[in-house]
Design a protein around this motif. Structure first.
Motif, PDB file in Angstrom:
ATOM      1  N   SER A 184       0.850  -1.193   0.000  1.00  0.00           N
ATOM      2  CA  SER A 184       0.000   0.000   0.000  1.00  0.00           C
ATOM      3  C   SER A 184       0.882   1.238   0.000  1.00  0.00           C
ATOM      4  O   SER A 184       2.042   1.194   0.425  1.00  0.00           O
ATOM      5  N   GLU A 186       0.499   3.930   1.797  1.00  0.00           N
ATOM      6  CA  GLU A 186       0.757   4.412   3.151  1.00  0.00           C
ATOM      7  C   GLU A 186       1.878   3.629   3.810  1.00  0.00           C
ATOM      8  O   GLU A 186       2.731   4.201   4.510  1.00  0.00           O
ATOM      9  N   LYS A 306     -12.803   1.831   9.056  1.00  0.00           N
ATOM     10  CA  LYS A 306     -11.919   2.922   8.687  1.00  0.00           C
ATOM     11  C   LYS A 306     -11.282   3.444   9.973  1.00  0.00           C
ATOM     12  O   LYS A 306     -11.935   4.059  10.807  1.00  0.00           O
ATOM     13  N   SER A 310      -6.253   1.660   8.370  1.00  0.00           N
ATOM     14  CA  SER A 310      -6.995   1.142   7.223  1.00  0.00           C
ATOM     15  C   SER A 310      -6.412   1.582   5.891  1.00  0.00           C
ATOM     16  O   SER A 310      -6.512   0.867   4.890  1.00  0.00           O
ATOM     17  N   SER A 311      -5.777   2.744   5.859  1.00  0.00           N
ATOM     18  CA  SER A 311      -5.179   3.214   4.606  1.00  0.00           C
ATOM     19  C   SER A 311      -3.934   2.411   4.230  1.00  0.00           C
ATOM     20  O   SER A 311      -3.404   2.571   3.132  1.00  0.00           O
ATOM     21  N   HIS A 312      -3.479   1.545   5.141  1.00  0.00           N
ATOM     22  CA  HIS A 312      -2.336   0.668   4.852  1.00  0.00           C
ATOM     23  C   HIS A 312      -2.772  -0.605   4.109  1.00  0.00           C
ATOM     24  O   HIS A 312      -1.928  -1.361   3.643  1.00  0.00           O
ATOM     25  N   ASN A 334      -9.778   2.756   2.411  1.00  0.00           N
ATOM     26  CA  ASN A 334      -8.502   3.163   1.807  1.00  0.00           C
ATOM     27  C   ASN A 334      -8.789   3.930   0.519  1.00  0.00           C
ATOM     28  O   ASN A 334      -9.135   3.330  -0.502  1.00  0.00           O
ATOM     29  N   ASP A 336      -6.954   5.115  -1.697  1.00  0.00           N
ATOM     30  CA  ASP A 336      -6.089   4.779  -2.834  1.00  0.00           C
ATOM     31  C   ASP A 336      -6.706   3.730  -3.747  1.00  0.00           C
ATOM     32  O   ASP A 336      -6.336   3.620  -4.923  1.00  0.00           O
TER      33      ASP A 336
END
Length: 405
Positions: A184, A186, A306, A310-312, A334, A336
């Motif tokens: 990811s 992040e 979230k 979570s963005s990882h 995420n 992305d």
């Protein structure tokens, strides 16, 4: 020119015979198409040796635990061997500090002794060492003699049993390898603070496997028999990533729909049981049965929470779902992911949006399905492994030319 004909030792956190096929093992199988890959199965601890001694997994490994000459299992792929190491002391119970780090050195020595004997026995030279998320052994590569060292970071470290020692160990590992590959953006951004040679290569899907769900002759998995339509399905581990508050609201507001979760269940996190009439926790099925399961889903979901990590997360199941042609509804855990899925996936902020997206997804059309399949075709493991091989080749050439300088 892509990487080819190289010896690659992959020291993995995931076992080769895991219930759900992992990113780690998928990578190994693809790299073995034109390289010689030795997949080091996560070492059993003494506790594992006792706890799992009556399981099929133990029986498969037992002949190989204590023999360096008989320590590998040949897979169906000629260039891929599974390496089994001796059991190591169970040390995670120790507090972080000097005692733990001393015990860790002993474990690394046990594993390194086995690997070095195998390297000598098989006459392996100039091998690439990839630590595939096994951050619990952060300096193992220093006891070997690889020409290139890589850390493959597939997830953030979250669970207490991991964070207890893992946060420190992973930092040590990241700082001391030649190359870091993250699944990811992040994760890449974080690891780049410790090692500037960090790159983002996301997960993908085994499209040839997922697309079997489109075969009109394929029967829907028996595990779904008797469950009322429409089936809203999830395929994967049922653990801390799931937003259980969201799922509870969805169950309450969508009584006309059956929510089916297929995969290992961590009951530490989920408290609901069979008394919830439209919830079905069916347990794991073999990876080979995934297409038959996905074929029975009317909508596939990713109800992840979230939060700070979570963005990882770049979930493998996203492209598996798309490759099966199923409509997909997900939380917006995420941002992305939108860059890779265009407008083919519903991303939702809350339970109300999620319920509305489920209704829209149930009105699927052949045109929308073709758009999903096209997105999946651009995110195959063949694409990703080519990126990984190119990155490995560039760094290998650089290391052979300039060494550590």
């Amino acid at each position: 020119m892509s990487l080819k004909g190289q010896n690659i030792i992959i020291f993995s956190q995931m076992q080769f015979d895991n219930h759900l096929e992992s990113t780690n093992y998928i990578m190994a199988k693809h790299l073995a198409q034109d390289n010689y890959v030795y997949y080091v199965d996560r070492p059993y601890t003494w506790r594992d040796y006792i706890q799992f001694r009556k399981t099929p997994g133990f029986r498969v490994r037992k002949p190989h635990f204590f023999s360096s000459k008989n320590s590998f299992i040949q897979t169906e792929i000629p260039n891929l061997k599974i390496i089994i190491t001796p059991p190591v002391p169970s040390i995670n119970i120790l507090p972080e500090g000097k005692l733990y780090r001393m015990a860790l050195k002993i474990n690394e020595l046990i594993v390194a002794k086995r690997l070095n004997k195998i390297v000598e026995h098989l006459n392996i030279s100039n091998f690439i060492y990839i630590n595939s998320y096994n951050f619990s052994y952060p300096t193992l590569h220093k006891l070997l003699n690889p020409v290139l060292t890589v850390y493959h970071c597939v997830d953030p470290i979250i669970e207490y049993y991991q964070t207890k020692h893992g946060l420190i160990s992973e930092d040590i590992l990241v700082k001391n390898v030649d190359l870091v590959i993250c699944t990811s953006k992040e994760l890449r951004n974080q690891k780049a603070l410790l090692n500037k040679n960090a790159f983002f290569i996301p997960n993908a899907a085994n499209i040839s496997h997922s697309q079997k769900a489109l075969d009109p002759t394929l029967s829907v998995a028996a595990i779904l028999s008797g469950i009322k339509k429409p089936i809203i399905g999830y395929f994967g581990n049922i653990e801390r990533r799931i937003d259980y508050d969201l799922v509870k609201k969805l169950l309450e507001t969508n009584r006309d729909k059956s929510f089916v979760f297929i995969g290992p269940v961590d009951y530490y996190y989920i408290k609901e049981d069979a008394s919830v009439p439209n919830l079905y926790l069916k347990g794991p099925v073999p990876y080979e049965e995934m297409p038959a399961v996905l074929k029975g889903f009317d909508v596939a979901i990713i109800p992840f929470k979230k939060d700070d990590v979570s963005s990882h997360i770049f979930p493998l199941k996203l492209f598996e779902y798309l490759g099966s042609g199923r409509p997909v509804v997900s939380t917006d855990f995420n941002p992305d992911l939108k860059d890779f899925t265009s407008d083919t996936v519903f991303y939702c902020k809350n339970a109300k949006q999620f319920s509305e997206a489920l209704e829209a997804a149930l009105k699927d059309t052949p045109l929308l399905q073709q758009k999903r399949l096209a997105i999946a075709a651009d995110n195959t493991w063949e694409h990703r492994i080519m990126e990984i091989k190119d990155l490995l080749k560039i760094n290998l050439d650089k290391k052979l030319k300039y060494g550590d300088n």
